[in-house]
Design an enzyme around this catalytic site. Structure first.
Site, PDB file in Angstrom:
ATOM      1  N   ILE B  88       0.827  -1.194   0.000  1.00  0.00           N
ATOM      2  CA  ILE B  88       0.000   0.000   0.000  1.00  0.00           C
ATOM      3  C   ILE B  88       0.865   1.250   0.000  1.00  0.00           C
ATOM      4  O   ILE B  88       1.832   1.352   0.760  1.00  0.00           O
ATOM      5  CB  ILE B  88      -0.895   0.028   1.265  1.00  0.00           C
ATOM      6  CG1 ILE B  88      -1.710  -1.273   1.359  1.00  0.00           C
ATOM      7  CG2 ILE B  88      -1.813   1.244   1.270  1.00  0.00           C
ATOM      8  CD1 ILE B  88      -2.197  -1.583   2.747  1.00  0.00           C
ATOM      9  N   CYS B  89       0.512   2.212  -0.857  1.00  0.00           N
ATOM     10  CA  CYS B  89       1.228   3.483  -0.854  1.00  0.00           C
ATOM     11  C   CYS B  89       0.464   4.470   0.022  1.00  0.00           C
ATOM     12  O   CYS B  89      -0.538   5.035  -0.395  1.00  0.00           O
ATOM     13  CB  CYS B  89       1.335   4.017  -2.276  1.00  0.00           C
ATOM     14  SG  CYS B  89       2.162   5.602  -2.358  1.00  0.00           S
ATOM     15  N   LEU B  90       0.929   4.639   1.224  1.00  0.00           N
ATOM     16  CA  LEU B  90       0.236   5.499   2.172  1.00  0.00           C
ATOM     17  C   LEU B  90       1.298   6.187   3.033  1.00  0.00           C
ATOM     18  O   LEU B  90       2.136   5.513   3.629  1.00  0.00           O
ATOM     19  CB  LEU B  90      -0.697   4.630   3.035  1.00  0.00           C
ATOM     20  CG  LEU B  90      -1.658   5.347   3.981  1.00  0.00           C
ATOM     21  CD1 LEU B  90      -2.629   6.223   3.195  1.00  0.00           C
ATOM     22  CD2 LEU B  90      -2.448   4.330   4.806  1.00  0.00           C
TER      23      LEU B  90
END
Ligand SMILES: [Zn+2]
Ligand SMILES: [Zn+2]
Ligand SMILES: [Zn+2]
Ligand SMILES: [Zn+2]
Ligand SMILES: [Zn+2]
Ligand SMILES: [Zn+2]
Lengths: 519, 153
Positions: B88-90
């Site tokens: 996840i890109c967070l």
């Protein structure tokens, strides 16, 4: 130029020579030492060691702290935000203190536990344990964290890199800054504190506009440059680590060309250049016997292996004894060689001409640097033994090598200069090529003298050799002459060869007014 | 037992996750490793993931809470900020992590990411491109994948 003179190694060759005349005419004998004394007055830069940097940093912090009546830690945050410019901090702060405070996360009250959590115990926002008040800390915003959690938070930030200098309260919705006092008080280890203070020191150099690290290998000095300091326009810096570079673009020193020219030139020959330099620097077939000959010295005078022993110029492969200069780009000859050649190819040929010579001087300089180390570590010792000299009496040899190294660098960049000199400026090109040719010949003579003529004195015959005194006079003379010639060459090229407009151009080389224009 | 020296913070977070779960989110620790959580997030209403049940794994590294938890989708999902491996890109899972954040905040942020995909900061270039050039079609694909892989059956 008198050809005999070029060949006469056994006499002091600088006598009665137009190369010599050319710059010595009308010269003030007093300025012969100016290259040496430049380190003193009028120097536009200061070399700083770690202690100097820290001192300067603490001084500006103290200044802001006094004027704004804030703590040193607060002053540090402000200065960092404004690239260590005292002027900018003042300006912004006195224009609107609240805006500045908000931007850098400074609260309006002093650091203490606020009364957000009433009562004598508070829950740490990281470990969720309940602590008595005295074990809870906040950065003035009231968000409570225990000492251990602060320590862990600070430690992981410091280990993440220089971002720790803008550390904020751990609460994500809060922008209160955690300053260096907090770090000092709550960091877990001295190691963390040391790293933090190192980052702070680096930020002073890297974010302020007047200071840069020396790009020399493993060098820890920084250089502060005062561009308004008068003198010439040069950005050249010679660091205490012995590395010389252009402060403005951080490339190697590149007088007489400007940073823009360097950047265009270097981007022109990016990928292949390293291998090209390498190949150019290594071997070529002898123009007479075709046997491959390896270049191991730095000067361009090559002598083939026995029995051939043909002597030729490394760059143009011409006979050394019929050789005047070969710096000049002869477009006509190229065109003659193949009349059908496309424009683009012609361009490549022109570029190759300049690039080859630029690269040859580059590698020659590298060799000279290596040779100078050998001279210092081995040859000087030998000479002390064989010629019975004291070390200080032999300094002229290292002087000569330093001069060779510096001149190779200048000569190298004159080829970029020549490449970009407009083709239609015929008079300038003629003058430029003449000056460059003279420089090349003169430097070649110095380089050869230092490299080859020295060898005979290294052999131990049991007693000092006769000719050493003459050798000394000759090498000293050549060094001095070459230094002065190159200084003037640099100035003339940096002035865009402006003498051309003023003087008649018919008698280039006889009346070139470089010496008198120097003032 | 491996879990005996579990920091009190993790125990407290776990208790709270179990006793007061956030709407649409469940997280329970694995029996043999209290640092490993099985997570389920319901696809938010009004999003292409509505009706889907998404499985994730969440692991608390040794440095937690000084370092962020490691989270990954186990269920296949068509989303510009989530790649093939479920990563996840967070920002709060990377440089914006703070020890004052918690498992709960992380999971709520992931749920919000499902409601508002951000193709300008993509992890999956192809999906992001699809999203930018033809959003309606990309949303259809996301719905299709939700039916195919996250129907909870
Ligand atoms: Zn704590
Ligand atoms: Zn706070
Ligand atoms: Zn240096
Ligand atoms: Zn430069
Ligand atoms: Zn030969
Ligand atoms: Zn030549």
């Amino acid at each position: 130029m008198d050809e005999n003179d070029l060949n006469s190694d056994d006499e002091i060759a600088i006598d009665d020579d137009c190369y010599y005349d050319f710059f010595i005419k009308g010269d003030d004998p007093m300025d012969s030492e100016d290259a040496k004394s430049r380190e003193g007055s009028g120097q536009k830069y200061t070399i700083l060691n770690q202690a100097d940097i820290r001192k300067r940093q603490e001084d500006v912090i103290a200044a802001i702290s006094t004027v704004l009546s804030v703590s040193g830690a607060t002053a540090t945050i402000l200065l960092r935000h404004f690239n260590w410019s005292v002027g900018k901090v003042h300006e912004a702060w006195f224009a609107d203190e609240d805006v500045v405070r908000k931007r850098v996360g400074l609260l309006n009250y002093e650091k203490q536990l606020s009364d957000v959590n009433a009562g004598d115990r508070a829950t740490c926002g990281i470990c969720f344990d309940v602590y008595p008040r005295y074990r809870i800390f906040s950065v003035g915003c009231g968000h409570p964290f225990c000492r251990e959690c602060w320590g862990g938070y600070i430690s992981s930030a410091i280990n993440d890199g220089p971002g720790c200098l803008t550390l904020r309260c751990p609460d994500v919705s809060c922008s209160a800054a955690a300053d260096r006092d907090i770090i000092d008080m709550l960091a877990l280890s001295d190691d963390d504190k040391k790293k933090y203070s190192q980052y702070l020191l680096r930020s002073y150099v890297e974010e302020s506009k007047q200071i840069k690290w020396c790009p020399g290998p493993d060098c820890e000095y920084a250089v502060e440059f005062d561009a308004g300091g008068g003198g010439d326009d040069s950005w050249d810096v010679s660091c205490r680590c012995s590395y010389s570079f252009c402060w403005n673009c951080l490339e190697d020193s590149h007088r007489p060309v400007d940073c823009q020219t360097v950047s265009s030139w270097l981007s022109k020959n990016t990928d292949e250049s390293e291998t090209k330099i390498w190949i150019l620097a290594r071997t070529k077939p002898c123009p007479r016997c075709q046997k491959s000959i390896e270049k191991n010295g730095g000067c361009m005078h090559m002598t083939c292996n026995p029995p051939c022993r043909y002597e030729f110029c490394w760059i143009c492969l011409g006979d050394w004894y019929n050789h005047e200069t070969c710096n000049r780009y002869n477009e006509a000859a190229d065109v003659e060689a193949d009349k059908n050649r496309e424009d683009a190819e012609k361009h490549v040929t022109k570029y190759t001409h300049y690039f080859d010579r630029w690269a040859a001087n580059h590698s020659s300089r590298q060799k000279a640097i290596a040779e100078m180390q050998r001279v210092q570590s081995v040859q000087i010792r030998k000479l002390i033994e064989t010629q019975g000299k004291a070390e200080y009496e032999l300094l002229f040899i290292t002087d000569a090598w330093e001069q060779i190294i510096g001149c190779r660098q200048v000569l190298k960049w004159t080829y970029a200069y020549g490449y970009y000199l407009p083709e239609n400026e015929h008079t300038k090109r003629r003058l430029f090529e003449f000056l460059q040719g003279e420089a090349e010949t003169g430097l070649e003579r110095l380089h050869e003298c230092a490299e080859l003529e020295l060898n005979q004195f290294l052999v131990d015959y049991g007693s000092p050799l006769e000719g050493f005194k003459e050798f000394e006079v000759k090498l000293k003379g050549l060094t001095m002459v070459t230094r002065k010639y190159f200084e003037k060459l640099v100035r003339a090229l940096e002035n865009g060869l402006s003498e051309v407009q003023v003087s008649g151009t018919e008698e280039i080389g006889q009346n070139f007014p470089m010496a008198s224009a120097e003032g | 037992m491996a879990n005996s020296n579990l920091p009190r913070r993790i125990i407290k977070e776990t208790q709270r996750l179990l006793s007061e779960p956030a709407p649409g989110i469940s997280a329970s620790p694995s029996e043999d490793n209290m640092r490993y959580f099985n997570v389920m997030i319901l696809g938010p209403t009004q999003s292409p993931y509505e009706g889907g049940v998404f499985k994730l794994e969440l692991f608390l590294p040794e440095e937690y809470p000084m370092a962020a938890p490691k989270v990954r989708f186990l269920t296949k999902i068509y989303h510009p900020n989530i790649d093939k491996l479920g990563r996840i890109c967070l920002d709060i899972l990377k440089d914006k992590w703070s020890p004052a954040l918690q498992i709960r905040t992380v999971l709520l942020s992931i749920q919000a990411l499902l409601s508002a995909p951000n193709p300008d900061d993509p992890l999956s270039e192809n999906i992001a491109k699809h999203w930018k050039t033809n959003e309606a079609e990309a949303v259809e694909t996301a719905k299709e994948w939700t039916r195919l892989y996250a129907s909870g059956a």
